[in-house]
Design a protein around this motif. Structure first.
Motif, PDB file in Angstrom:
ATOM      1  N   VAL A 134       6.090   7.212  -8.608  1.00  0.00           N
ATOM      2  CA  VAL A 134       7.441   7.396  -8.721  1.00  0.00           C
ATOM      3  C   VAL A 134       7.635   8.640  -9.571  1.00  0.00           C
ATOM      4  O   VAL A 134       9.086   9.202  -9.450  1.00  0.00           O
ATOM      5  N   ARG A 135       6.729   9.108 -10.537  1.00  0.00           N
ATOM      6  CA  ARG A 135       6.880  10.282 -11.136  1.00  0.00           C
ATOM      7  C   ARG A 135       7.258  11.383 -10.622  1.00  0.00           C
ATOM      8  O   ARG A 135       7.917  12.320 -10.997  1.00  0.00           O
ATOM      9  N   LYS A 136       7.036  11.327  -9.365  1.00  0.00           N
ATOM     10  CA  LYS A 136       7.168  12.592  -8.180  1.00  0.00           C
ATOM     11  C   LYS A 136       8.731  12.946  -8.364  1.00  0.00           C
ATOM     12  O   LYS A 136       8.954  14.218  -8.442  1.00  0.00           O
ATOM     13  N   THR A 137       9.551  12.106  -8.316  1.00  0.00           N
ATOM     14  CA  THR A 137      10.922  12.362  -8.362  1.00  0.00           C
ATOM     15  C   THR A 137      11.677  11.467  -9.122  1.00  0.00           C
ATOM     16  O   THR A 137      13.049  11.897  -9.432  1.00  0.00           O
ATOM     17  N   PHE A 138      11.382  10.127  -9.850  1.00  0.00           N
ATOM     18  CA  PHE A 138      11.992   9.605 -10.669  1.00  0.00           C
ATOM     19  C   PHE A 138      11.331   8.697 -11.699  1.00  0.00           C
ATOM     20  O   PHE A 138      11.053   7.523 -11.305  1.00  0.00           O
ATOM     21  N   PRO A 139      10.771   9.367 -12.664  1.00  0.00           N
ATOM     22  CA  PRO A 139       9.934   8.692 -13.617  1.00  0.00           C
ATOM     23  C   PRO A 139      10.370   7.435 -13.977  1.00  0.00           C
ATOM     24  O   PRO A 139       9.212   6.511 -14.126  1.00  0.00           O
ATOM     25  N   ASP A 140      11.403   7.273 -14.495  1.00  0.00           N
ATOM     26  CA  ASP A 140      11.980   6.176 -14.815  1.00  0.00           C
ATOM     27  C   ASP A 140      12.701   5.078 -13.825  1.00  0.00           C
ATOM     28  O   ASP A 140      13.233   4.210 -14.302  1.00  0.00           O
ATOM     29  N   PHE A 141      11.991   5.165 -12.699  1.00  0.00           N
ATOM     30  CA  PHE A 141      12.604   4.277 -11.821  1.00  0.00           C
ATOM     31  C   PHE A 141      12.569   2.880 -11.955  1.00  0.00           C
ATOM     32  O   PHE A 141      13.596   2.106 -11.803  1.00  0.00           O
ATOM     33  N   LYS A 169       0.808  -1.250  -0.069  1.00  0.00           N
ATOM     34  CA  LYS A 169      -0.054  -0.069   0.072  1.00  0.00           C
ATOM     35  C   LYS A 169       0.774   1.232  -0.043  1.00  0.00           C
ATOM     36  O   LYS A 169       1.520   1.540   1.107  1.00  0.00           O
ATOM     37  N   THR A 170       0.902   1.819  -1.079  1.00  0.00           N
ATOM     38  CA  THR A 170       1.878   2.856  -1.194  1.00  0.00           C
ATOM     39  C   THR A 170       1.503   4.423  -0.754  1.00  0.00           C
ATOM     40  O   THR A 170       2.261   5.304  -0.464  1.00  0.00           O
ATOM     41  N   TYR A 171       0.223   4.674  -0.403  1.00  0.00           N
ATOM     42  CA  TYR A 171      -0.220   5.927  -0.023  1.00  0.00           C
ATOM     43  C   TYR A 171       0.333   7.061  -1.099  1.00  0.00           C
ATOM     44  O   TYR A 171       0.379   8.180  -0.767  1.00  0.00           O
ATOM     45  N   GLY A 172       0.388   6.673  -2.329  1.00  0.00           N
ATOM     46  CA  GLY A 172       0.766   7.753  -3.223  1.00  0.00           C
ATOM     47  C   GLY A 172       2.229   8.244  -3.081  1.00  0.00           C
ATOM     48  O   GLY A 172       2.419   9.125  -3.532  1.00  0.00           O
ATOM     49  N   ASP A 173       3.008   7.665  -2.461  1.00  0.00           N
ATOM     50  CA  ASP A 173       4.301   8.021  -1.849  1.00  0.00           C
ATOM     51  C   ASP A 173       5.508   7.328  -2.557  1.00  0.00           C
ATOM     52  O   ASP A 173       5.578   6.127  -2.403  1.00  0.00           O
ATOM     53  N   HIS A 174       6.263   8.446  -3.514  1.00  0.00           N
ATOM     54  CA  HIS A 174       7.002   7.695  -4.071  1.00  0.00           C
ATOM     55  C   HIS A 174       8.223   6.809  -3.369  1.00  0.00           C
ATOM     56  O   HIS A 174       8.592   5.829  -3.797  1.00  0.00           O
ATOM     57  N   ARG A 175       8.352   7.157  -2.081  1.00  0.00           N
ATOM     58  CA  ARG A 175       9.519   6.659  -1.347  1.00  0.00           C
ATOM     59  C   ARG A 175       9.199   5.295  -0.965  1.00  0.00           C
ATOM     60  O   ARG A 175       9.982   4.236  -0.456  1.00  0.00           O
ATOM     61  N   ILE A 176       7.909   5.000  -0.812  1.00  0.00           N
ATOM     62  CA  ILE A 176       7.338   3.449  -0.439  1.00  0.00           C
ATOM     63  C   ILE A 176       7.741   2.831  -1.526  1.00  0.00           C
ATOM     64  O   ILE A 176       8.217   1.592  -1.174  1.00  0.00           O
ATOM     65  N   VAL A 177       7.283   2.934  -2.639  1.00  0.00           N
ATOM     66  CA  VAL A 177       7.432   2.212  -3.784  1.00  0.00           C
ATOM     67  C   VAL A 177       8.951   1.903  -3.986  1.00  0.00           C
ATOM     68  O   VAL A 177       9.329   0.717  -4.019  1.00  0.00           O
ATOM     69  N   MET A 178       9.671   2.748  -4.221  1.00  0.00           N
ATOM     70  CA  MET A 178      11.031   2.546  -4.356  1.00  0.00           C
ATOM     71  C   MET A 178      11.916   1.803  -3.123  1.00  0.00           C
ATOM     72  O   MET A 178      12.611   1.054  -3.558  1.00  0.00           O
ATOM     73  N   SER A 179      11.482   2.123  -1.908  1.00  0.00           N
ATOM     74  CA  SER A 179      12.175   1.327  -0.841  1.00  0.00           C
ATOM     75  C   SER A 179      11.560  -0.141  -0.893  1.00  0.00           C
ATOM     76  O   SER A 179      12.607  -0.991  -0.918  1.00  0.00           O
ATOM     77  N   PHE A 180      10.314  -0.280  -1.264  1.00  0.00           N
ATOM     78  CA  PHE A 180       9.814  -1.838  -1.309  1.00  0.00           C
ATOM     79  C   PHE A 180      10.469  -2.685  -2.366  1.00  0.00           C
ATOM     80  O   PHE A 180      10.075  -3.741  -2.400  1.00  0.00           O
ATOM     81  N   ALA A 181      10.858  -1.922  -3.572  1.00  0.00           N
ATOM     82  CA  ALA A 181      11.347  -2.489  -4.603  1.00  0.00           C
ATOM     83  C   ALA A 181      12.538  -3.263  -4.263  1.00  0.00           C
ATOM     84  O   ALA A 181      12.862  -4.280  -4.734  1.00  0.00           O
TER      85      ALA A 181
END
Length: 428
Positions: free
Chosen positions: A391-398, A362-374
Motif C-alpha cells: 500500500v506504500r505505493k499510494t497510501f503508506p498509512d492505509f 494473494k496481492t500480486y504486489g498491487d496496492h488496490r487489491i490489499v485496500m479492497s479486501f480490507a
C-alpha cells in the motif's frame, strides 16, 4: 459521524508535477500525495535536473519550459505508471539523451501506443529490450508537433502524456483518438492544463492543443477519490457513516462516481460542495454496472459484492487486466479463495452472494487489491495478505487509517446490519 482525511490524489499529484516542471516560474503544490509513486516521480524530475523542494504539506518546483537541465540522465521509475509514461514524454521536449527503466512489475505493463505516437511526431525513441516496454531511451531534440493518431483503449495515460506535451511543442498538437478508456481521467488532465494556462480544445474525437507553454501557479491537490472508495464501501457494508472532506460537487476525479454505485446498491449518499458522506442502510442490492470510466474502483466493488443480496456483475473493465496486475483475475482468484462463487469473461466479472471464509489474499504486489479486501475483512475476521506493505505505493498509512476508522465506527461487539436475513456481530 466519522470524518476521514484522505491523502492527496495520486493522479492529480503526478499531473501537477509534470505541469510544474514544464511551467515558466516556480509552482507551489499544496497537499500533494506523498507515497512511493509520487516520490518516485519527484525523484525522476530531480534526476532530469529540475529542482523540487519538499516540506510535509507543500512542494515547490522550479519550472523549465526548455526541458531538463541536464543533457544525460538515467531515471528509475519504480512501479509508477504515471512516472514511466509521463517523464519520457516530458524529456522528449528537451535536448539530451535520457534512459528510463522501471520495476519488473512496471516493465510488464504496455507502453507501445504512446511510444508509437511519439515516434510518429519525430521523437527518437528506442526500446532496449521488449518492444513497447521499459527500458527505453530517448534522444531528445524538442518536438515539432503536428497531427497524430492514438489508440488509448488500454490506458488513458497515453492520451494524457501527449496532451501534457502539446504546449511544449513548436506547432502544437492535434490528437485523433480512436479508442479511449477511463475518460474522466482525461477530463482531469484538461482541467489542470487550463489551470496552468494552456489552450486545449476538444472537437469530438480530436484534441487540439496550442503551443505556448505553461504558467507557474499555486495548485491545491484534492483528496484521492480512488482511495476514498474503500472507506465509502466500508460504510455501506457496515451500516455506519463516513465523511470525506475536500471531495465534493466540484471534484475533478471521476472515481468519486463510485458513490453513485453505492447509492444504487442501497446506501445513502450526500455530495456537498466541500465533502461527500456515505451512510450504510443495512441493505446492499445486487446490480449490473459498467465501470469502464471508473475501473480503478472495480476491485473495491468486487470485494464488497459477496455481501449483496443478489449477484453483482461488473462490465467493460478489460483494461484492468493490464494494471499493476491482472486485477480482474486477481479479484476472481481471491474471492474463490474466500469461498465465493465467481464467473469471469474477457472484460467482466460476476460475483454471487456468499459468506466469505478466512483466507490469505494473494496481492500480486498491487496496492488496490490489499485496500479492497480490507473492506471484506470487516465482515470476515481472519483475512490476511501476503504483501500488506505494498500500500506504500499510494497510501503508506492505509492500515493505520482504516483500522482507526473501523475502531471508531465499529466498537468491538457492536451490531452490524442484517445481511441476507441473518444478523451478525462485529469482531473488529
Amino acid at each position: 459521524m466519522a470524518v476521514v482525511d484522505i491523502p492527496g490524489s495520486k493522479s492529480i499529484t503526478a499531473r501537477a508535477l509534470f505541469l510544474a516542471a514544464a511551467a515558466d516560474g516556480v509552482t507551489t503544490l499544496r497537499r500533494p500525495l506523498r507515497s512511493d509513486d509520487t516520490e518516485g516521480f519527484a525523484e525522476g524530475l530531480t534526476r532530469l535536473g529540475y529542482r523540487v523542494g519538499r516540506t510535509p504539506d507543500t512542494w515547490h518546483v522550479d519550472g523549465r519550459p526548455q526541458g531538463p537541465a541536464v543533457t544525460e540522465a538515467d531515471v528509475y521509475c519504480r512501479d509508477g505508471a504515471t512516472t514511466a509514461r509521463f517523464l519520457p514524454t516530458l524529456a522528449a521536449a528537451g535536448h539530451g539523451t535520457y534512459r528510463f527503466d522501471a520495476s519488473a512489475q512496471m516493465r510488464r505493463r504496455p507502453l507501445l501506443p504512446l511510444t508509437r505516437a511519439l515516434r510518429d511526431l519525430g521523437v527518437d525513441l528506442r526500446h532496449e529490450e521488449a518492444e513497447g516496454h521499459h527500458p527505453l531511451r530517448v534522444a531528445a531534440a524538442g518536438v515539432e508537433g503536428g497531427a497524430v493518431t492514438l489508440d488509448a483503449g488500454q490506458s488513458s495515460q497515453y492520451l494524457t502524456a501527449l496532451l501534457l506535451l502539446g504546449p511544449l511543442t513548436r506547432k502544437g498538437l492535434r490528437i485523433t483518438v480512436t479508442d479511449l478508456v477511463s475518460a474522466p481521467y482525461v477530463e482531469i488532465t484538461l482541467a489542470m492544463m487550463r489551470a496552468f494556462g494552456a489552450d486545449v480544445r476538444v472537437e469530438g474525437d480530436v484534441f487540439a492543443v496550442a503551443p505556448g507553454g505553461y504558467r507557474a501557479t499555486t495548485y491545491a491537490v484534492e483528496p484521492d477519490a480512488s482511495t476514498a472508495s474503500y472507506f465509502f464501501a466500508a460504510a455501506a457494508l457496515t451500516g455506519r457513516e463516513v465523511t470525506v472532506p475536500g471531495l465534493g460537487e466540484g471534484a475533478l476525479q471521476g472515481d468519486l462516481r463510485f458513490v453513485d454505485v453505492l447509492r444504487r446498491m442501497g446506501a445513502h449518499v450526500e455530495i456537498a460542495p466541500d465533502r461527500t458522506t456515505v451512510r450504510g442502510t443495512g441493505e446492499l442490492r445486487g446490480l449490473t454496472v459498467d465501470m469502464r470510466d471508473i475501473s480503478d474502483t472495480m476491485p473495491t466493488l468486487a470485494a464488497l459484492a459477496p455481501f449483496a443480496t443478489g449477484p453483482v456483475r461488473i462490465e467493460d473493465v478489460g483494461n484492468t487486466r493490464v494494471k499493476e496486475c491482472d486485477r480482474l483475475e486477481a479479484c476472481a482468484e481471491n474471492l474463490r479463495r474466500l469461498g465465493v462463487r465467481v464467473r469471469t469473461g474477457p472484460d467482466w466479472i460476476e460475483i454471487h452472494p456468499g459468506t466469505p471464509s478466512p483466507a490469505e489474499i494473494k496481492t500480486y504486489g498491487d496496492h488496490r487489491i490489499v485496500m479492497s479486501f480490507a473492506v471484506t475483512s470487516l465482515h470476515t475476521p481472519g483475512i490476511g495478505f501476503d504483501d500488506p506493505g505494498c500500500v506504500r505505493k499510494t497510501f503508506p498509512d492505509f492500515h493505520e487509517a482504516f483500522g482507526a476508522w473501523a475502531a471508531e465506527a465499529l466498537p468491538r461487539g457492536g451490531a452490524r446490519p442484517h445481511r441476507n436475513g441473518e444478523h451478525t456481530r462485529s469482531e473488529i
